[in-house]
Motif scaffolding. Structure first.
Motif, PDB file in Angstrom:
ATOM      1  N   ALA A 228      35.991  40.519  34.313  1.00  0.00           N
ATOM      2  CA  ALA A 228      36.731  41.312  35.294  1.00  0.00           C
ATOM      3  C   ALA A 228      35.984  41.357  36.620  1.00  0.00           C
ATOM      4  N   PHE A 229      34.664  41.435  36.553  1.00  0.00           N
ATOM      5  CA  PHE A 229      33.869  41.443  37.784  1.00  0.00           C
ATOM      6  C   PHE A 229      33.976  40.098  38.496  1.00  0.00           C
TER       7      PHE A 229
ATOM      8  N   ARG B  46      36.104  36.357  42.705  1.00  0.00           N
ATOM      9  CA  ARG B  46      36.994  35.226  43.019  1.00  0.00           C
ATOM     10  C   ARG B  46      38.101  35.637  43.998  1.00  0.00           C
ATOM     11  N   GLU B  47      38.644  36.821  43.789  1.00  0.00           N
ATOM     12  CA  GLU B  47      39.692  37.299  44.681  1.00  0.00           C
ATOM     13  C   GLU B  47      39.179  37.403  46.116  1.00  0.00           C
ATOM     14  N   ARG B  48      37.974  37.925  46.273  1.00  0.00           N
ATOM     15  CA  ARG B  48      37.411  38.082  47.616  1.00  0.00           C
ATOM     16  C   ARG B  48      37.019  36.747  48.227  1.00  0.00           C
ATOM     17  N   ALA B  49      36.605  35.807  47.372  1.00  0.00           N
ATOM     18  CA  ALA B  49      36.185  34.496  47.862  1.00  0.00           C
ATOM     19  C   ALA B  49      37.355  33.540  48.050  1.00  0.00           C
ATOM     20  N   GLY B  50      38.524  33.883  47.522  1.00  0.00           N
ATOM     21  CA  GLY B  50      39.669  32.975  47.580  1.00  0.00           C
ATOM     22  C   GLY B  50      39.444  31.724  46.762  1.00  0.00           C
TER      23      GLY B  50
ATOM     24  N   GLY C 214      29.972  32.007  47.603  1.00  0.00           N
ATOM     25  CA  GLY C 214      29.924  31.898  49.043  1.00  0.00           C
ATOM     26  C   GLY C 214      30.389  33.107  49.812  1.00  0.00           C
ATOM     27  N   LEU C 215      30.278  34.302  49.233  1.00  0.00           N
ATOM     28  CA  LEU C 215      30.597  35.510  49.983  1.00  0.00           C
ATOM     29  C   LEU C 215      29.473  35.817  50.960  1.00  0.00           C
ATOM     30  N   ASP C 216      29.822  36.321  52.115  1.00  0.00           N
ATOM     31  CA  ASP C 216      28.835  36.687  53.131  1.00  0.00           C
ATOM     32  C   ASP C 216      28.727  38.209  53.148  1.00  0.00           C
ATOM     33  N   LEU C 217      27.752  38.751  52.417  1.00  0.00           N
ATOM     34  CA  LEU C 217      27.630  40.195  52.244  1.00  0.00           C
ATOM     35  C   LEU C 217      26.249  40.665  52.645  1.00  0.00           C
TER      36      LEU C 217
END
Length: 351
Positions: A92-93, A98-102, A140-143
């Motif tokens: 689930a995490f 994945r949703e945020r990264a597309g 590849g999220l930029d956080l």
């Protein structure tokens, strides 16, 4: 190193993801002002603010590798395939990441956890903090650190604090407005405690999983305990007092506030219907040993999470004496000495 690659930042470093695989390490934290109860179960928004110390012991190391060929995620926990609730929470995490990264890509997650799981020793805090950092890098999220804290919170509330080293405060946020606004309002950030030189002596009196999960106990306490709301209100004042005590380096005050906050939390559980009791006879024996230390002039104070294991806050200079008494009281258990530990961070993959 290429400059067009996404970055993942923690409080300690900035590392650029060079390929779809990343490994992170994080440590558990122990709350001195407790997190107990949620105002929003889906977003993991806590009922009250909390404050913790990240430990130098019990690290979790998590590797996330994207698997374009896979039709589902693979989760390995301490060398064995994860199943049941543990697997469900991690998948689930990953769905959230994945949703945020597309990205539709599945992943292989390999976690090595050195802290006993489900025993009230904050294993989920280190686990989801490490997963948040590794998965963010791999996808590849930029956080920045605050963004990582918010993300880690969605796996386990207390993981929001393990993004940071030393002491951190987790803001409860506001469960009103849009889901995006509510989510953005709850995160952890560092607290300055440079004048304090503390240690935490951890007495593991029972390393096995507890019969009642924290999630179930938390919900039952909020729903049925007549002591919960008074404790939640007093916890707000405890936090104000705690931050002041940390700022002036007053370990005795820090310990007194932490002890009353923790014992008050356990009182709310005992008043739940039916009661939730995590303290065991061995827990009480350790607590009695700590009381004897105080009578002998050693400033030592108890805190406990949702489990039977006892943590004792003391001065670093007193750890040998405190550990000896705790070890005697926790006959048959194990004793570990921790100091303030580091924040979650990426490890070099060597490529």
């Amino acid at each position: 190193m290429r400059t067009d690659q996404p970055t993942v930042r923690t409080d300690q470093q900035t590392v650029r993801a060079k390929q779809p695989v990343a490994t992170a390490v994080a440590h558990p934290n122990i709350a001195l002002i407790k997190y107990w109860g949620k105002s929003d179960e889906k977003l993991f928004l806590p009922r009250t603010d909390s404050l913790s110390m990240t430990l130098s012991v019990f690290p979790t190391t998590t590797r996330v590798r994207l698997a374009p060929e896979a039709g589902q995620d693979t989760v390995v926990f301490n060398g064995r395939p994860a199943t049941g609730e543990a697997e469900r929470r991690i998948v689930a995490f990953l769905d959230l990441v994945r949703e945020r990264a597309g990205s539709p890509l599945r992943a292989v997650v390999d976690t090595e956890n050195t802290v006993p799981t489900g025993a009230g020793l904050a294993s989920s805090a280190s686990g989801f903090a490490a997963l948040a950092v590794a998965a963010s890098a791999a996808y590849g999220l930029d956080l920045d650190a605050r963004g990582l804290s918010r993300l880690a919170r969605r796996g386990s509330g207390s993981a929001s604090r393990s993004i940071f080293g030393g002491f951190a405060v987790w803001h409860a946020g506001t469960p009103t407005g849009t889901p995006q606004e509510a989510d953005a309002s709850s995160y952890a950030e560092p607290v300055d405690a440079a004048r304090l030189d503390p240690a935490l002596v951890v007495a593991v009196v029972n390393a096995g999983p507890k019969e009642v999960s924290s999630r179930t106990a938390m919900r039952r306490t909020m729903d049925t305990s007549p002591l919960f709301e008074p404790w939640a209100e007093s916890s707000k004042a405890d936090l104000v007092d705690m931050r002041a005590a940390l700022g002036r380096g007053d370990l005795e005050a820090v310990g007194e506030i932490a002890e009353r906050n923790a014992l008050g939390m356990h009182a709310t559980m005992l008043a739940a219907r039916p009661a939730v009791r995590y303290m065991s006879p061995a827990s009480l024996t350790v607590i009695d040993g700590v009381l004897r230390l105080r009578r002998d002039g050693v400033p030592a104070y108890v805190t406990m999470d949702a489990g039977p294991n006892v943590k004792v806050l003391c001065r670093r200079a007193d750890t040998d004496r405190v550990a000896a008494i705790v070890r005697e009281a926790a006959a048959g258990g194990s004793v570990h000495v921790a100091v303030p530990g580091p924040g979650a961070r990426l490890l070099d993959e060597g490529v």
